[in-house]
Scaffold this motif. Structure first.
Motif, PDB file in Angstrom:
ATOM      1  N   ALA A   2       0.844  -1.183   0.000  1.00  0.00           N
ATOM      2  CA  ALA A   2       0.000   0.000   0.000  1.00  0.00           C
ATOM      3  C   ALA A   2       0.888   1.244   0.000  1.00  0.00           C
ATOM      4  N   LEU A   3       0.391   2.297  -0.557  1.00  0.00           N
ATOM      5  CA  LEU A   3       1.116   3.556  -0.569  1.00  0.00           C
ATOM      6  C   LEU A   3       1.472   3.993   0.849  1.00  0.00           C
ATOM      7  N   GLU A   4       0.618   3.656   1.798  1.00  0.00           N
ATOM      8  CA  GLU A   4       0.880   4.018   3.199  1.00  0.00           C
ATOM      9  C   GLU A   4       2.246   3.504   3.650  1.00  0.00           C
ATOM     10  N   HIS A   5       2.584   2.293   3.270  1.00  0.00           N
ATOM     11  CA  HIS A   5       3.852   1.703   3.705  1.00  0.00           C
ATOM     12  C   HIS A   5       5.039   2.431   3.078  1.00  0.00           C
ATOM     13  N   ALA A   6       4.931   2.767   1.814  1.00  0.00           N
ATOM     14  CA  ALA A   6       6.006   3.511   1.157  1.00  0.00           C
ATOM     15  C   ALA A   6       6.177   4.884   1.809  1.00  0.00           C
ATOM     16  N   ILE A   7       5.087   5.530   2.173  1.00  0.00           N
ATOM     17  CA  ILE A   7       5.162   6.835   2.836  1.00  0.00           C
ATOM     18  C   ILE A   7       5.785   6.689   4.216  1.00  0.00           C
ATOM     19  N   LEU A   8       5.385   5.663   4.960  1.00  0.00           N
ATOM     20  CA  LEU A   8       5.969   5.450   6.291  1.00  0.00           C
ATOM     21  C   LEU A   8       7.479   5.257   6.199  1.00  0.00           C
ATOM     22  N   VAL A   9       7.920   4.445   5.248  1.00  0.00           N
ATOM     23  CA  VAL A   9       9.365   4.234   5.078  1.00  0.00           C
ATOM     24  C   VAL A   9      10.048   5.563   4.783  1.00  0.00           C
ATOM     25  N   SER A  10       9.504   6.326   3.869  1.00  0.00           N
ATOM     26  CA  SER A  10      10.109   7.604   3.508  1.00  0.00           C
ATOM     27  C   SER A  10      10.155   8.558   4.696  1.00  0.00           C
ATOM     28  N   LEU A  11       9.075   8.620   5.476  1.00  0.00           N
ATOM     29  CA  LEU A  11       9.038   9.524   6.636  1.00  0.00           C
ATOM     30  C   LEU A  11       9.961   9.048   7.752  1.00  0.00           C
ATOM     31  N   LEU A  12      10.158   7.748   7.878  1.00  0.00           N
ATOM     32  CA  LEU A  12      11.119   7.261   8.876  1.00  0.00           C
ATOM     33  C   LEU A  12      12.540   7.607   8.455  1.00  0.00           C
ATOM     34  N   GLU A  13      12.783   7.599   7.152  1.00  0.00           N
ATOM     35  CA  GLU A  13      14.107   8.010   6.677  1.00  0.00           C
ATOM     36  C   GLU A  13      14.340   9.488   6.946  1.00  0.00           C
ATOM     37  N   LYS A  14      13.256  10.285   6.769  1.00  0.00           N
ATOM     38  CA  LYS A  14      13.366  11.726   7.022  1.00  0.00           C
ATOM     39  C   LYS A  14      11.969  12.331   7.011  1.00  0.00           C
ATOM     40  N   PRO A  15      11.560  12.982   8.131  1.00  0.00           N
ATOM     41  CA  PRO A  15      10.260  13.663   8.123  1.00  0.00           C
ATOM     42  C   PRO A  15      10.215  14.728   7.024  1.00  0.00           C
ATOM     43  N   GLY A  16       9.016  15.074   6.578  1.00  0.00           N
ATOM     44  CA  GLY A  16       8.919  16.086   5.541  1.00  0.00           C
ATOM     45  C   GLY A  16       7.487  16.458   5.235  1.00  0.00           C
ATOM     46  N   SER A  17       7.362  17.440   4.380  1.00  0.00           N
ATOM     47  CA  SER A  17       6.050  17.903   3.938  1.00  0.00           C
ATOM     48  C   SER A  17       5.540  16.991   2.824  1.00  0.00           C
ATOM     49  N   GLY A  18       4.284  17.162   2.468  1.00  0.00           N
ATOM     50  CA  GLY A  18       3.727  16.409   1.351  1.00  0.00           C
ATOM     51  C   GLY A  18       4.492  16.677   0.072  1.00  0.00           C
ATOM     52  N   TYR A  19       4.857  17.927  -0.137  1.00  0.00           N
ATOM     53  CA  TYR A  19       5.617  18.289  -1.326  1.00  0.00           C
ATOM     54  C   TYR A  19       6.982  17.588  -1.325  1.00  0.00           C
ATOM     55  N   GLU A  20       7.642  17.589  -0.168  1.00  0.00           N
ATOM     56  CA  GLU A  20       8.948  16.939  -0.071  1.00  0.00           C
ATOM     57  C   GLU A  20       8.827  15.430  -0.304  1.00  0.00           C
ATOM     58  N   LEU A  21       7.761  14.838   0.205  1.00  0.00           N
ATOM     59  CA  LEU A  21       7.522  13.414  -0.039  1.00  0.00           C
ATOM     60  C   LEU A  21       7.354  13.145  -1.532  1.00  0.00           C
ATOM     61  N   ALA A  22       6.574  13.981  -2.187  1.00  0.00           N
ATOM     62  CA  ALA A  22       6.350  13.808  -3.620  1.00  0.00           C
ATOM     63  C   ALA A  22       7.675  13.892  -4.375  1.00  0.00           C
ATOM     64  N   ARG A  23       8.547  14.796  -3.973  1.00  0.00           N
ATOM     65  CA  ARG A  23       9.867  14.918  -4.609  1.00  0.00           C
ATOM     66  C   ARG A  23      10.705  13.665  -4.370  1.00  0.00           C
ATOM     67  N   ARG A  24      10.629  13.113  -3.159  1.00  0.00           N
ATOM     68  CA  ARG A  24      11.369  11.879  -2.871  1.00  0.00           C
ATOM     69  C   ARG A  24      10.853  10.738  -3.725  1.00  0.00           C
ATOM     70  N   PHE A  25       9.546  10.704  -3.929  1.00  0.00           N
ATOM     71  CA  PHE A  25       8.977   9.647  -4.766  1.00  0.00           C
ATOM     72  C   PHE A  25       9.499   9.792  -6.188  1.00  0.00           C
ATOM     73  N   GLU A  26       9.649  11.011  -6.654  1.00  0.00           N
ATOM     74  CA  GLU A  26      10.173  11.227  -8.002  1.00  0.00           C
ATOM     75  C   GLU A  26      11.647  10.849  -8.078  1.00  0.00           C
ATOM     76  N   ARG A  27      12.370  11.057  -6.976  1.00  0.00           N
ATOM     77  CA  ARG A  27      13.818  10.910  -6.991  1.00  0.00           C
ATOM     78  C   ARG A  27      14.298   9.512  -6.617  1.00  0.00           C
ATOM     79  N   SER A  28      13.685   8.874  -5.629  1.00  0.00           N
ATOM     80  CA  SER A  28      14.239   7.594  -5.195  1.00  0.00           C
ATOM     81  C   SER A  28      13.174   6.520  -5.007  1.00  0.00           C
ATOM     82  N   ILE A  29      12.224   6.724  -4.126  1.00  0.00           N
ATOM     83  CA  ILE A  29      11.212   5.690  -3.910  1.00  0.00           C
ATOM     84  C   ILE A  29      10.454   5.441  -5.204  1.00  0.00           C
TER      85      ILE A  29
END
Length: 185
Positions: A2-29
């Motif tokens: 689920a997308l929830e799990h990918a978001i949790l992993v990303s936020l555990l790596e580094k907290p961030g805003s929704g925009y920052e999460l979206a950028r991480r998804f574009e860049r690595s996840i």
């Protein structure tokens, strides 16, 4: 997953805003899991209401305040539960492979441009992965002693690199076969 799990992993790596999460998804996840900005914001809102993430307002100069998300205890528990659940091995569901097999009942040469398009897309993705690997793991700015998180990120990226190389080699084999069949006609 689920997308929830990918978001949790990303936020555990580094907290961030929704925009920052979206950028991480574009860049690595996003190498392995894609989500639109709208999907990320929608899921973050649900995760917030479920208590999986904490939100704090971060004041900004000359911009509206932003929301910074971090993983709350129930989110960490949910991720831990998911990590311990078995998952089915992924099956290969490949539309292009079905088209290639189906070409035996039409003109196989008609697929050449489509296979070339796929080849370019995978070549571009491989170049993107390799650039990310140089930037984050093997270049001069890479950490000398990567922590466990960085080592696991790198091993996932190496899997993506291997997958793209394998796919490119297969597509080159397909193209050679299609060209040979065209010349035999």
């Amino acid at each position: 997953m689920a997308l929830e799990h990918a978001i949790l992993v990303s936020l555990l790596e580094k907290p961030g805003s929704g925009y920052e999460l979206a950028r991480r998804f574009e860049r690595s996840i996003g190498y392995f899991w894609t989500a639109t900005h709208q999907q990320i914001y929608r899921v973050l809102k649900r995760m917030e209401s479920d208590g999986w993430v904490d939100v704090r307002e971060v004041p900004q100069q000359a911009r509206p305040d932003k929301k910074e998300y971090s993983v709350a205890a129930p989110g960490r528990t949910a991720l831990s539960q998911w990590l311990h659940e078995p998952i089915e091995p992924e099956s290969v569901r490949h539309d292009l492979a079905v088209k290639i097999r189906g070409a035996a009942f039409d003109d196989p040469a008609a697929l050449i441009r489509e296979v070339e398009r796929h080849h370019r897309a995978h070549t571009d993705r491989l170049a993107h992965y390799l650039a990310g690997e140089r930037r984050d793991f093997t270049g001069p700015e890479a950490p000398a002693a990567p922590d466990a998180g960085q080592q696991l990120q790198h091993v996932v990226l190496r899997g993506g690199i291997a997958y793209e190389r394998m796919t490119i080699a297969w597509l080159e084999d397909v193209l050679a076969t299609l060209h040979r069949l065209r010349s035999e006609r």
